[in-house]
Design a protein around this motif. Structure first.
Motif, mmCIF file in Angstrom:
data_model
loop_
_atom_site.group_PDB
_atom_site.id
_atom_site.type_symbol
_atom_site.label_atom_id
_atom_site.label_comp_id
_atom_site.label_asym_id
_atom_site.label_seq_id
_atom_site.Cartn_x
_atom_site.Cartn_y
_atom_site.Cartn_z
ATOM 1 N N ASP A 449 -85.955 -11.261 11.743
ATOM 2 C CA ASP A 449 -84.785 -10.761 12.484
ATOM 3 C C ASP A 449 -84.553 -11.619 13.717
ATOM 4 O O ASP A 449 -83.441 -12.019 14.027
ATOM 5 C CB ASP A 449 -85.015 -9.306 12.928
ATOM 6 N N HIS A 450 -85.653 -11.902 14.412
ATOM 7 C CA HIS A 450 -85.553 -12.657 15.653
ATOM 8 C C HIS A 450 -85.016 -14.078 15.378
ATOM 9 O O HIS A 450 -84.148 -14.575 16.093
ATOM 10 C CB HIS A 450 -86.934 -12.716 16.313
ATOM 11 N N ILE A 451 -85.538 -14.700 14.332
ATOM 12 C CA ILE A 451 -85.120 -16.072 14.025
ATOM 13 C C ILE A 451 -83.625 -16.107 13.673
ATOM 14 O O ILE A 451 -82.862 -16.896 14.213
ATOM 15 C CB ILE A 451 -85.947 -16.646 12.852
ATOM 16 N N PHE A 452 -83.207 -15.219 12.779
ATOM 17 C CA PHE A 452 -81.828 -15.307 12.297
ATOM 18 C C PHE A 452 -80.811 -14.788 13.303
ATOM 19 O O PHE A 452 -79.633 -15.143 13.244
ATOM 20 C CB PHE A 452 -81.699 -14.623 10.929
ATOM 21 N N ALA A 453 -81.286 -13.948 14.256
ATOM 22 C CA ALA A 453 -80.361 -13.441 15.274
ATOM 23 C C ALA A 453 -79.797 -14.572 16.124
ATOM 24 O O ALA A 453 -78.740 -14.444 16.734
ATOM 25 C CB ALA A 453 -81.069 -12.433 16.163
ATOM 26 N N ASN A 454 -80.499 -15.719 16.181
ATOM 27 C CA ASN A 454 -80.008 -16.839 16.989
ATOM 28 C C ASN A 454 -79.011 -17.717 16.254
ATOM 29 O O ASN A 454 -78.558 -18.730 16.785
ATOM 30 C CB ASN A 454 -81.195 -17.708 17.437
ATOM 31 N N PHE A 455 -78.697 -17.364 15.024
ATOM 32 C CA PHE A 455 -77.748 -18.165 14.249
ATOM 33 C C PHE A 455 -76.307 -17.775 14.598
ATOM 34 O O PHE A 455 -76.045 -16.764 15.207
ATOM 35 C CB PHE A 455 -77.962 -17.885 12.748
ATOM 36 N N CYS A 456 -75.374 -18.608 14.115
ATOM 37 C CA CYS A 456 -73.958 -18.262 14.228
ATOM 38 C C CYS A 456 -73.643 -17.238 13.145
ATOM 39 O O CYS A 456 -74.286 -17.220 12.092
ATOM 40 C CB CYS A 456 -73.067 -19.463 13.930
#
Ligand SMILES: Nc1nc2c(ncn2[C@@H]2O[C@H](COP(=O)(O)OP(=O)(O)OP(=O)(O)O)[C@@H](O)[C@H]2O)c(=O)[nH]1
Ligand SMILES: [Mg+2]
Length: 459
Positions: A449-456
């Motif tokens: 969740d944390h990793i993908f939350a920083n995506f566009c």
């Protein structure tokens, strides 16, 4: 866990706002049904551009669009995917999304398409993170590293390490099973030499993060000097912008001001600082303290001098003070920048005697020789920073390699101490787990969740 993969999602994949064309992406099992409903067309060929009218929820024509359909598993996410290219009007974008949402298509969370690609085995976690780095890349070095990691070069290397460790651990564990028979499946010499090799590789990668991080975030360069020598004027000239206040009053800049430019493949973060001087003014003193902090974090220090006031002995005192204040001053590059050359007829010949330093002669106010200074900076950086395809640019990977090094070092110590096999095998299993964290074999949902939350959104 906000990310799931059991429904169909949509998002605008192009930047927000008005544009010539905008693209809405749809992914999931309902994609084809949605396309048929949207276009009143029955047939969609795979990976072919279809020009068609699209209709909103009230059956009113919304746009003339181009649609591509990808059939699972041969798509970015591994699911059925559609890319709908529409005119970039905000009204059309908004109405199309509303229509899809009315038809039970879920608005995608940031990174949800790439998350699905990861879950469906289209890429490992390292590659998924590289996708984000590629989207955010601002300079050619950062871009090259991200692209290589996306291509899977680094993942392949990691898998080789992982397999090697798994094999060694398996042999050790086999010996545990045959303990009574006193056989040796894993040669201790081979085990030790492999571990030493992997530790030195981990060391190399851990060290590379310092460079990778600055390549990604901008290489910090402090502009230092006495009050009024033109530091803020130089910052503005470098940025081609009036970012910092310039005045003839010494002590104008009280706190560090910074901004980035990209030049010849590098992003540089220039930091204008408060002028160095002894003062009773508390605020000014805090500013000067910060100037030293900024020097500490910089790779290059531009020591700016007013050429009409250069005093060699004061300069030596300043250098000594910098050496006292900054532990690793000698690892940094200092360039002497003589400013205000527009005020003099000729550069005094004795300045060329300062042989220990790079010297650049400029007029910040008239923007003269700024490119010469930038070229000198680029050449210096090329000597200082060596980036290659597996330079670490992600703190998560950096932390994982520190763990890998720790458990491998422990394994080596345990072998040297003739500790039982199961203890050594335990250390090796830990390092295998740490590699698994990088590529995503072993990772929990909170981290995902944390990793993908920083995506566009839409990626
Ligand atoms: N003639 C001339 N004047 C300059 C040049 N660069 C800066 N100045 C002038 O020098 C004065 C000080 O400039 P700043 O850029 O504010 O100097 P600073 O080093 O940031 O000063 P502090 O923030 O007070 O430490 C201003 O009047 C500038 O216009 C130059 O290349 N030539
Ligand atoms: Mg200033």
């Amino acid at each position: 866990m906000y990310l799931t993969s059991d429904n169909t999602i949509c998002a605008i994949a192009t930047p927000q706002g008005i544009g010539a064309v905008s693209m809405v992406r749809v992914s999931g099992a309902q994609t084809l049904d949605i396309l048929k409903k949207l276009t009143h067309k029955e047939q969609f060929n795979i990976r072919q551009a279809h020009r068609c009218e699209i209709y909103d929820d009230n059956d009113k024509q919304l746009d003339d669009a181009v649609i591509l359909f990808y059939k699972a598993p041969h798509s970015y996410t591994g699911e059925d995917v559609a890319e709908i290219f529409i005119h970039g009007s905000q009204y059309i974008q908004k109405t199309l999304l509303e229509t899809l949402i009315n038809w039970n298509v879920k608005l995608a969370e940031p990174g949800e398409f790439t998350y699905r690609a990861f879950i469906n085995g289209k890429m490992d976690l390292l590659q998924a993170e590289a996708v984000n780095d590629l989207v955010f890349s601002t300079n050619s070095n950062y871009h090259d590293i991200a692209l290589n990691q996306l291509r899977g070069g680094f993942s392949k290397k990691l898998n080789i390490y992982r397999t090697e460790l798994i094999n060694l651990t398996a042999l050790l564990e086999l010996e545990i099973d045959f303990a009574e028979e006193d056989v040796e499946f894993a040669s201790r010499d081979k085990l030790k030499s492999t571990i030493i090799e992997l530790i030195s590789e981990a060391d190399r990668l851990i060290d590379s993060y310092k460079n990778g991080n600055v390549v990604k975030r901008g290489i910090p360069i402090a502009i230092i000097g006495k009050p009024n020598v033109g530091k803020s004027t130089l910052l503005n000239a470098l940025l081609n912008d009036d970012k910092a206040i310039v005045s003839e009053i010494p002590g104008t800049t009280r706190d560090a001001i910074e901004d980035q430019i990209t030049y010849q493949g590098f992003s540089f973060r220039f930091i204008d600082t408060a002028g160095l001087q002894t003062t009773e003014d508390i605020i000014e003193n805090i500013g000067i303290e910060r100037s030293f902090d900024k020097m500490r974090e910089s790779f290059i220090i531009l020591y700016l001098i007013d050429i009409t006031e250069f005093d060699y002995y004061k300069f030596l005192e300043d250098i000594q003070e910098m050496k006292n204040q900054i532990k690793d001053f000698d690892n940094k590059k200092m360039i002497l920048v003589f400013n205000k050359i527009d005020l003099i007829e000729q550069i005094p010949s004795h300045l060329f005697d300062l042989k220990d330093y790079d010297k650049v002669f400029i007029s910040a106010k008239r923007k003269e020789n700024i490119e010469i200074l930038l070229d000198d900076i680029v050449n210096s950086i090329k000597d200082m920073i060596n980036v290659n395809e597996d330079t670490l640019i992600n703190i998560r990977h950096y932390e994982a390699f520190k763990e890998i090094k720790l458990s491998l070092t422990k394994a080596l110590e345990d072998i040297n101490k003739n500790m039982p096999n199961d203890i050594v095998a335990f250390d090796l299993r830990q390092s295998i787990e740490s590699i698994g964290k990088i590529t995503g074999e072993i990772v929990n949902n909170d981290i995902l969740d944390h990793i993908f939350a920083n995506f566009c959104i839409g990626k």
